[in-house]
Scaffold this motif. Sequence first.
Motif, PDB file in Angstrom:
ATOM      1  N   ALA A  22       0.829  -1.202   0.000  1.00 41.29           N
ATOM      2  CA  ALA A  22       0.000   0.000   0.000  1.00 41.29           C
ATOM      3  C   ALA A  22       0.868   1.258   0.000  1.00 41.29           C
ATOM      4  CB  ALA A  22      -0.934  -0.001   1.211  1.00 41.29           C
ATOM      5  N   ALA A  23       2.005   1.225   0.688  1.00 39.25           N
ATOM      6  CA  ALA A  23       2.901   2.378   0.718  1.00 39.25           C
ATOM      7  C   ALA A  23       3.446   2.689  -0.677  1.00 39.25           C
ATOM      8  CB  ALA A  23       4.049   2.129   1.697  1.00 39.25           C
ATOM      9  N   LYS A  24       3.550   1.667  -1.518  1.00 37.61           N
ATOM     10  CA  LYS A  24       4.011   1.863  -2.890  1.00 37.61           C
ATOM     11  C   LYS A  24       2.854   2.096  -3.858  1.00 37.61           C
ATOM     12  CE  LYS A  24       8.183  -0.886  -2.455  1.00 37.61           C
ATOM     13  NZ  LYS A  24       9.038  -1.849  -3.122  1.00 37.61           N
ATOM     14  N   GLY A  25       1.637   2.124  -3.312  1.00 39.73           N
ATOM     15  CA  GLY A  25       0.461   2.329  -4.156  1.00 39.73           C
ATOM     16  C   GLY A  25       0.078   1.084  -4.945  1.00 39.73           C
ATOM     17  N   LEU A  26       0.431  -0.081  -4.432  1.00 40.26           N
ATOM     18  CA  LEU A  26       0.163  -1.336  -5.129  1.00 40.26           C
ATOM     19  C   LEU A  26      -0.780  -2.214  -4.319  1.00 40.26           C
ATOM     20  CD1 LEU A  26       3.874  -2.205  -6.007  1.00 40.26           C
ATOM     21  CD2 LEU A  26       2.207  -1.079  -7.490  1.00 40.26           C
ATOM     22  N   THR A  27      -1.405  -3.155  -5.022  1.00 42.39           N
ATOM     23  CA  THR A  27      -2.178  -4.197  -4.352  1.00 42.39           C
ATOM     24  C   THR A  27      -1.618  -5.543  -4.775  1.00 42.39           C
ATOM     25  OG1 THR A  27      -3.801  -4.424  -6.124  1.00 42.39           O
ATOM     26  CG2 THR A  27      -4.293  -2.796  -4.395  1.00 42.39           C
ATOM     27  N   ARG A  28      -1.820  -6.531  -3.939  1.00 43.72           N
ATOM     28  CA  ARG A  28      -1.337  -7.878  -4.253  1.00 43.72           C
ATOM     29  C   ARG A  28      -2.004  -8.386  -5.539  1.00 43.72           C
ATOM     30  NH1 ARG A  28       1.600 -10.320  -0.716  1.00 43.72           N
ATOM     31  NH2 ARG A  28       0.820  -9.034   0.965  1.00 43.72           N
ATOM     32  N   GLU A  29      -3.300  -8.173  -5.649  1.00 43.81           N
ATOM     33  CA  GLU A  29      -4.035  -8.602  -6.840  1.00 43.81           C
ATOM     34  C   GLU A  29      -3.518  -7.899  -8.091  1.00 43.81           C
ATOM     35  OE1 GLU A  29      -8.495  -8.310  -8.740  1.00 43.81           O
ATOM     36  OE2 GLU A  29      -8.281  -8.182  -6.567  1.00 43.81           O
ATOM     37  N   GLY A  30      -3.271  -6.608  -7.979  1.00 45.23           N
ATOM     38  CA  GLY A  30      -2.762  -5.852  -9.113  1.00 45.23           C
ATOM     39  C   GLY A  30      -1.390  -6.313  -9.555  1.00 45.23           C
ATOM     40  N   GLU A  31      -0.544  -6.674  -8.605  1.00 41.76           N
ATOM     41  CA  GLU A  31       0.787  -7.153  -8.948  1.00 41.76           C
ATOM     42  C   GLU A  31       0.728  -8.523  -9.630  1.00 41.76           C
ATOM     43  OE1 GLU A  31       4.119  -5.569  -8.618  1.00 41.76           O
ATOM     44  OE2 GLU A  31       2.430  -4.262  -9.029  1.00 41.76           O
ATOM     45  N   VAL A  32      -0.161  -9.387  -9.170  1.00 43.42           N
ATOM     46  CA  VAL A  32      -0.307 -10.693  -9.818  1.00 43.42           C
ATOM     47  C   VAL A  32      -0.802 -10.500 -11.246  1.00 43.42           C
ATOM     48  CG1 VAL A  32      -1.590 -12.873  -9.793  1.00 43.42           C
ATOM     49  CG2 VAL A  32      -0.634 -11.964  -7.666  1.00 43.42           C
ATOM     50  N   ARG A  33      -1.754  -9.605 -11.425  1.00 35.50           N
ATOM     51  CA  ARG A  33      -2.242  -9.299 -12.784  1.00 35.50           C
ATOM     52  C   ARG A  33      -1.103  -8.776 -13.654  1.00 35.50           C
ATOM     53  NH1 ARG A  33      -7.933  -8.650 -13.602  1.00 35.50           N
ATOM     54  NH2 ARG A  33      -9.034  -8.971 -11.648  1.00 35.50           N
ATOM     55  N   ARG A  34      -0.285  -7.896 -13.116  1.00 35.02           N
ATOM     56  CA  ARG A  34       0.816  -7.321 -13.884  1.00 35.02           C
ATOM     57  C   ARG A  34       1.833  -8.401 -14.268  1.00 35.02           C
ATOM     58  NH1 ARG A  34       5.828  -6.146 -13.027  1.00 35.02           N
ATOM     59  NH2 ARG A  34       5.731  -6.532 -10.797  1.00 35.02           N
ATOM     60  N   ILE A  35       2.161  -9.269 -13.330  1.00 42.00           N
ATOM     61  CA  ILE A  35       3.170 -10.296 -13.567  1.00 42.00           C
ATOM     62  C   ILE A  35       2.709 -11.295 -14.632  1.00 42.00           C
ATOM     63  CG2 ILE A  35       4.361 -12.256 -12.490  1.00 42.00           C
ATOM     64  CD1 ILE A  35       4.351 -10.501  -9.872  1.00 42.00           C
ATOM     65  N   PHE A  36       1.441 -11.662 -14.600  1.00 41.09           N
ATOM     66  CA  PHE A  36       0.931 -12.675 -15.527  1.00 41.09           C
ATOM     67  C   PHE A  36       0.102 -12.091 -16.672  1.00 41.09           C
ATOM     68  CE2 PHE A  36       1.651 -15.257 -11.697  1.00 41.09           C
ATOM     69  CZ  PHE A  36       2.415 -16.269 -12.262  1.00 41.09           C
ATOM     70  N   ARG A  37       0.186 -10.777 -16.902  1.00 43.86           N
ATOM     71  CA  ARG A  37      -0.688 -10.129 -17.878  1.00 43.86           C
ATOM     72  C   ARG A  37      -0.566 -10.677 -19.298  1.00 43.86           C
ATOM     73  NH1 ARG A  37       3.113  -5.964 -16.695  1.00 43.86           N
ATOM     74  NH2 ARG A  37       4.617  -5.820 -18.388  1.00 43.86           N
ATOM     75  N   ASP A  38       0.610 -11.117 -19.687  1.00 45.14           N
ATOM     76  CA  ASP A  38       0.763 -11.622 -21.053  1.00 45.14           C
ATOM     77  C   ASP A  38       0.498 -13.128 -21.173  1.00 45.14           C
ATOM     78  OD1 ASP A  38       3.039 -12.240 -19.586  1.00 45.14           O
ATOM     79  OD2 ASP A  38       4.317 -12.242 -21.364  1.00 45.14           O
TER      80      ASP A  38
END
Length: 76
Positions: free
Chosen positions: A56-72
């Motif tokens: 949260a301090a970095k403005g991120l969510t766990r769900e959002g990071e998983v989406r970003r990592i596996f987006r392709d």
Amino acid sequence: MERTAGLAATHRPSNLLRTIAAPFRAIGLFLVAMAEAGPRMEAIRRVNAMTDEQLAAKGLTREGEVRRIFRDRFYV
């Protein structure tokens, strides 16, 4: 008639079955090792090592990071 209690619990596969299954088991273990060694899994490990507060301090969510990592790879 005599009953054999616990037959299923004590049954062991024969040597022939183990021999036949061995290559498939080895291939499965190899594929798991390859997936776990990949850069995506390393990124997931880094995200999992962070607390929700750190994300949260970095403005991120766990769900959002998983989406970003596996987006392709996956539609998540």
